[in-house]
Design an enzyme around this catalytic site. Sequence first.
Site, PDB file in Angstrom:
ATOM      1  N   HIS A 171       0.960  -1.350   0.516  1.00 60.39           N
ATOM      2  CA  HIS A 171      -0.152   0.063   0.106  1.00 60.39           C
ATOM      3  C   HIS A 171       0.776   1.367  -0.464  1.00 60.39           C
ATOM      4  O   HIS A 171       2.097   1.462   0.908  1.00 60.39           O
ATOM      5  CB  HIS A 171      -1.296   0.601   1.323  1.00 60.39           C
ATOM      6  CG  HIS A 171      -1.967  -1.092   1.228  1.00 60.39           C
ATOM      7  ND1 HIS A 171      -1.980  -1.841   2.198  1.00 60.39           N
ATOM      8  CD2 HIS A 171      -2.531  -1.536   0.064  1.00 60.39           C
ATOM      9  CE1 HIS A 171      -3.086  -2.614   1.870  1.00 60.39           C
ATOM     10  NE2 HIS A 171      -3.852  -2.929   0.405  1.00 60.39           N
ATOM     11  N   GLU A 174       2.252   3.426   3.190  1.00 60.37           N
ATOM     12  CA  GLU A 174       3.024   2.661   4.073  1.00 60.37           C
ATOM     13  C   GLU A 174       4.162   2.680   3.942  1.00 60.37           C
ATOM     14  O   GLU A 174       5.637   1.575   4.165  1.00 60.37           O
ATOM     15  CB  GLU A 174       2.812   1.210   3.973  1.00 60.37           C
ATOM     16  CG  GLU A 174       0.829   1.191   4.753  1.00 60.37           C
ATOM     17  CD  GLU A 174       0.080  -0.029   4.194  1.00 60.37           C
ATOM     18  OE1 GLU A 174       0.856  -0.807   4.134  1.00 60.37           O
ATOM     19  OE2 GLU A 174      -0.596  -0.138   4.587  1.00 60.37           O
ATOM     20  N   HIS A 305       3.797  -4.258   6.756  1.00 55.10           N
ATOM     21  CA  HIS A 305       2.240  -2.781   6.718  1.00 55.10           C
ATOM     22  C   HIS A 305       2.233  -2.562   7.804  1.00 55.10           C
ATOM     23  O   HIS A 305       2.705  -2.757   8.362  1.00 55.10           O
ATOM     24  CB  HIS A 305       1.049  -3.732   6.725  1.00 55.10           C
ATOM     25  CG  HIS A 305       0.167  -4.082   4.897  1.00 55.10           C
ATOM     26  ND1 HIS A 305      -0.019  -3.991   3.611  1.00 55.10           N
ATOM     27  CD2 HIS A 305       1.237  -6.034   4.777  1.00 55.10           C
ATOM     28  CE1 HIS A 305      -0.220  -4.952   3.324  1.00 55.10           C
ATOM     29  NE2 HIS A 305       0.548  -5.928   3.111  1.00 55.10           N
ATOM     30  N   GLU A 378       1.526  -5.735  10.852  1.00 55.38           N
ATOM     31  CA  GLU A 378       1.317  -4.475  10.792  1.00 55.38           C
ATOM     32  C   GLU A 378       1.944  -3.618  11.815  1.00 55.38           C
ATOM     33  O   GLU A 378       2.557  -4.063  13.078  1.00 55.38           O
ATOM     34  CB  GLU A 378      -0.260  -4.648  11.123  1.00 55.38           C
ATOM     35  CG  GLU A 378      -0.842  -4.879  10.288  1.00 55.38           C
ATOM     36  CD  GLU A 378      -1.625  -4.225   8.989  1.00 55.38           C
ATOM     37  OE1 GLU A 378      -0.613  -2.820   8.771  1.00 55.38           O
ATOM     38  OE2 GLU A 378      -2.271  -4.034   8.235  1.00 55.38           O
TER      39      GLU A 378
END
Length: 415
Positions: A171, A174, A305, A378
């Site tokens: 993404h 990020e 991420h 994450e």
Amino acid sequence: MRTRRRLALVAVVGALALVTGWSASAQESPDRGLYRVTAADAEARTEVARSGVDVLGVRGGAVEVVASPAQASALRARGFDVELTGDVAAALTSRSGPRSVADFPAGDEGYHTYDEMVAELRAAADEHAEIASLSSVGSSYEGRDMPIVKISDNAATDEDEPEVLFTCTMHAREHLTTEMCLRIVNRFTDGYGSDETVTGFVDTREIWVIPSQNPDGAEFDISGGEYQGWRKNRQPNEDGSVGTDLNRNFSYKWGCCGGSSGTPSAETYRGASAASAPEVTNVQNWVNSRVVGGEQQITAHIDFHTFSELVLWPFGHTNDQVTEGMTEEEYARFEDVGTRMAESNGYTPGQSSSLYITDGDINDWMWGTHKVLSFCFEMYPASGGIDGFYPPDEEIGPQTARNDAAVDILLTNAG
């Protein structure tokens, strides 16, 4: 990292109140607002995600989202408690600070632009030619190379050793994940021969690193020296909108289960068809190419991420642990390795669908297609609004080093 003035990261609401005078009691809602939606369980969070909003993170029984006033009203009509907390445009302007055209906003130049990332990879491959080689998995929609680095004691030879893949920047916004992949490259090249742990892994594994799966989107996100809050790639859609969510475009269970959107303008748009995004096709084709003699050589994988500080594993398309493509023993291995990695970095472990249902993501594809032990990390911070994607560059060092032990745990379990 260049010497620079520290740009303090301020809370979104406080920044808006001080800089723009915005308040939650304003008469008019912003075109793209920051909202906090109460959603205590995975079923409720999945319903929120399916509404087409841009989910930023999940924390404390609530989902932080970017939404239009119409989307917020629709969620309220479904019975959700929806609180407006900020204006996206104002928050991005506040976080960007002074412009630094053709680079990250002033104060954040420690992050690597695309050209700086490529130069860093070339330097690593040139300085450590015996153990590192640089190639490409293909080109992005706008024609940028997608570099891949191989690190092994005999980098030019395809040895019979377990292969481990690390991927970053799926993404666009990020950017901390690009730095994570660069740290892996630099750690396992610079440390070879002096660091016993690094040397052991380089001698017994083939380590592959793709630092940017979305180079077009990442460059657009800092265009003009200001953060854009961009998530998708830059491929045009038939309706005039731009972008596919690459992590909803992978072929396994693509569009199967209400975990992505068929609306091109949505942040989780899954694309016109499976692997319709060239960036996804490139990654899939390269992973497929590692099937040698009928056996997939890649045995383990992390896709990095931001943000929320989580370690997640398949499946995302179903809440079931034991299901088609996942036995009880296989799930137990994911849980064991994932939990140990989370213990090493202080993240929270869990099955991906425990947040909300997703389909067409890379981790489900890696496991469902190739039985690769595949995890989603994450990274930092644990929570936040749109500013959570843009931690100050002073956090690059500590937050990437924070995952060294987890990377080593995965490499150990790749044997």
